[in-house]
Design a protein around this motif. Sequence first.
Motif, mmCIF file in Angstrom:
data_model
loop_
_atom_site.group_PDB
_atom_site.id
_atom_site.type_symbol
_atom_site.label_atom_id
_atom_site.label_comp_id
_atom_site.label_asym_id
_atom_site.label_seq_id
_atom_site.Cartn_x
_atom_site.Cartn_y
_atom_site.Cartn_z
ATOM 1 N N CYS A 132 16.866 4.797 6.997
ATOM 2 C CA CYS A 132 18.530 5.461 6.975
ATOM 3 C C CYS A 132 18.792 6.372 7.888
ATOM 4 O O CYS A 132 17.254 6.315 9.012
ATOM 5 C CB CYS A 132 18.352 6.510 5.161
ATOM 6 S SG CYS A 132 18.525 5.326 3.822
ATOM 7 N N HIS A 133 19.509 7.182 8.334
ATOM 8 C CA HIS A 133 19.843 8.160 9.841
ATOM 9 C C HIS A 133 18.729 9.470 9.214
ATOM 10 O O HIS A 133 18.100 9.759 8.005
ATOM 11 C CB HIS A 133 20.780 8.451 9.883
ATOM 12 C CG HIS A 133 21.348 7.189 10.515
ATOM 13 N ND1 HIS A 133 22.242 7.093 11.064
ATOM 14 C CD2 HIS A 133 21.034 6.388 11.452
ATOM 15 C CE1 HIS A 133 22.976 6.118 11.719
ATOM 16 N NE2 HIS A 133 21.923 5.518 11.767
ATOM 17 N N ASP A 155 21.145 14.147 11.481
ATOM 18 C CA ASP A 155 22.178 13.781 12.735
ATOM 19 C C ASP A 155 23.405 13.996 11.664
ATOM 20 O O ASP A 155 23.997 14.065 12.438
ATOM 21 C CB ASP A 155 22.469 12.211 12.405
ATOM 22 C CG ASP A 155 20.744 11.585 12.972
ATOM 23 O OD1 ASP A 155 20.150 12.145 13.651
ATOM 24 O OD2 ASP A 155 20.005 10.057 12.800
ATOM 25 N N GLU A 156 23.587 13.648 10.719
ATOM 26 C CA GLU A 156 25.169 14.062 9.393
ATOM 27 C C GLU A 156 24.229 14.609 9.107
ATOM 28 O O GLU A 156 25.929 14.599 7.709
ATOM 29 C CB GLU A 156 25.505 12.233 9.136
ATOM 30 C CG GLU A 156 25.716 11.528 10.841
ATOM 31 C CD GLU A 156 24.913 10.154 10.942
ATOM 32 O OE1 GLU A 156 25.789 9.498 10.553
ATOM 33 O OE2 GLU A 156 23.838 10.234 10.052
ATOM 34 N N ASN A 165 25.858 12.720 5.342
ATOM 35 C CA ASN A 165 26.921 12.574 5.235
ATOM 36 C C ASN A 165 26.967 10.624 6.002
ATOM 37 O O ASN A 165 27.750 9.876 7.179
ATOM 38 C CB ASN A 165 27.950 13.577 6.088
ATOM 39 C CG ASN A 165 28.251 14.004 5.256
ATOM 40 O OD1 ASN A 165 28.073 14.057 4.004
ATOM 41 N ND2 ASN A 165 28.894 15.634 5.216
ATOM 42 N N CYS A 166 25.885 9.540 5.686
ATOM 43 C CA CYS A 166 25.566 8.283 5.891
ATOM 44 C C CYS A 166 25.125 7.717 5.069
ATOM 45 O O CYS A 166 25.292 8.029 3.934
ATOM 46 C CB CYS A 166 24.508 8.663 7.463
ATOM 47 S SG CYS A 166 22.789 9.824 7.018
ATOM 48 N N ASP A 167 25.192 6.476 5.240
ATOM 49 C CA ASP A 167 24.277 5.417 4.478
ATOM 50 C C ASP A 167 23.470 5.871 3.980
ATOM 51 O O ASP A 167 22.334 6.378 4.740
ATOM 52 C CB ASP A 167 24.384 3.836 5.187
ATOM 53 C CG ASP A 167 25.679 3.491 5.351
ATOM 54 O OD1 ASP A 167 26.953 3.683 4.368
ATOM 55 O OD2 ASP A 167 25.742 2.155 6.280
ATOM 56 N N THR A 205 25.520 7.174 -0.306
ATOM 57 C CA THR A 205 25.608 8.411 0.994
ATOM 58 C C THR A 205 23.962 8.840 1.031
ATOM 59 O O THR A 205 22.902 8.035 -0.242
ATOM 60 C CB THR A 205 26.146 9.782 1.085
ATOM 61 O OG1 THR A 205 25.901 9.924 -0.330
ATOM 62 C CG2 THR A 205 27.600 8.768 1.082
ATOM 63 N N THR A 247 16.256 3.281 13.054
ATOM 64 C CA THR A 247 16.733 3.214 11.657
ATOM 65 C C THR A 247 16.759 1.941 11.487
ATOM 66 O O THR A 247 16.846 1.564 12.032
ATOM 67 C CB THR A 247 18.233 3.851 11.312
ATOM 68 O OG1 THR A 247 17.734 5.218 11.163
ATOM 69 C CG2 THR A 247 18.332 3.525 10.185
ATOM 70 N N LYS A 260 24.415 -0.552 11.131
ATOM 71 C CA LYS A 260 24.060 -0.394 10.300
ATOM 72 C C LYS A 260 25.398 0.046 9.338
ATOM 73 O O LYS A 260 26.389 0.206 9.276
ATOM 74 C CB LYS A 260 22.710 1.092 10.675
ATOM 75 C CG LYS A 260 23.189 1.308 9.121
ATOM 76 C CD LYS A 260 21.651 1.834 8.719
ATOM 77 C CE LYS A 260 21.006 2.562 7.507
ATOM 78 N NZ LYS A 260 20.952 2.252 6.442
#
Length: 520
Positions: free
Chosen positions: A161-162, A166-167, A170-172, A189, A496, A520
Amino acid sequence: MKKYIILLAAAVFGLTACDSDYLETSPENYESTSVMVESAKNASLIINGMCRAMTTQYCSTQGFNGEGAIKTFYGNYPGQDCQKCNYTTRLDAINQTIHLNKTSIYNYFAWYYYYKQIANANSIICNIDNATGDEADKAFVKAQALTFRAYAFFMLSQIYCHRWSDEKGNCDGIVLRVDQSVGDQGLATLAETYEQIYADLDEAISLYQKSGQDRGSDEYYKPNIDVAYAVYARAALTREDWANAAKYAALAKAKYSIMSNNEYNDGFHTANKEWIWGVYEAIDQTIYFYAFHAYQASNAATGQCRRYPLAISKELIDQIPETDMRRNLFLIPSAEELSACSDNGTAPSKSALYKRAKADYKARMDADSYVFAYQHFKFLIQYANGGPFPLIRAAEMYYIEAEADYHLNKIAEAQQLIYDANKLRDPSYTKSTKTGESLLDEIKLYRRFDLWGEGFDWYDCKRWGITLKRKSRAEGGSWMKAYAITLGPQDANQWTWIIPERETEYNGALKNKNTTSGEK
């Protein structure tokens, strides 16, 4: 230890292969999960097997050994402080390109290994409430399974994962397999992933407390409430949840103390008062050339250690005072000794550095070992290329709490923690009066140095979002030219690892993932 050694072969489902059924969690693959977990005693045998699985050879590939491989290939090699001297076979792993190859066994191993552990944890979590046995025993073993699952989810999130920064989640995230169902499942998420990690640990801590039980005094390799606290602290730190990171780090280290200098010098192969959690190995269970120490130990007779020892970066060791006893575990050359070394750091057999190494460190290196500038003598084998090693030490909790306190603007507390973690190692070390970024830099510096080689390097670089700058000899560093790269936090798919093809082929909900190597 004998109780640990005697394992039910069927208790750990499919943990020694790397074949096409690597994510199969259906009970049809074994006699019946409900039968296997029909009693608290049987469930405890599964926990034993999961502990053993942390040091088992996998994938018919040398070096894939559970937690040792995670430390070596994912934590040490691609970071900034651990150089594999004169070793160019795995430049793709060391220079962070292999994680973009969806068919690579390196990309696949961590995913496979941790989901196997998750499947075994789920076999307990989903069935133990209906098992026979004392309620306290059932609560304790379920807590151990939840701790294992939370740890596996966390490790997967760091790799695949990031960064949280980074987010902000709110990312995968990852696939949150929390039951024994079989079928397609999409990615949660990253925020949902951390919610599950927290939920597992909250329940585990409650159950540990409810049970009133603890592991045996010599069972450092099994999870207990202190391990749950420590995993919570790690996860909260990585999620930038500073209050919980500080809270749980303090709880995790409460019953443990910093090891003595003699213990630190002993070779990191014997559990001591600082080990919160470790990996157990015994001489009658050695995995020889697959073992963690077969890649790390300075005195191992393996080619990986004799010809390509690990070395600390010049940039890091140069920042540590000469009065710090930990410096003695590295072959630090004088300017004259370094000038006699080749560009890759090799000390010729007639050179002063070679002679000094063979004389001063004779007991800490194999007789046929090559000699390199800055090579380490921190890790030693306990027996034939093997021995236990720590997963979590109290010192790490001091650094976590200090870093969290810094972000909470608890400056005096952070200064005291970093002093407490290092005062035994250096008689000249005084409590820092630094503030602001200078204090944070000191916390990072001593974390890097104290935990060197223990598998934290890459993970820390990633979560800190630093630019990796390895300097060659010509640039004033110690890295071989082939390794001397600069890599920013937004480069290389934001550090990642992409989802392995075996997962996307198995899991229809992820069919559109990784359609190109960097996606990704």
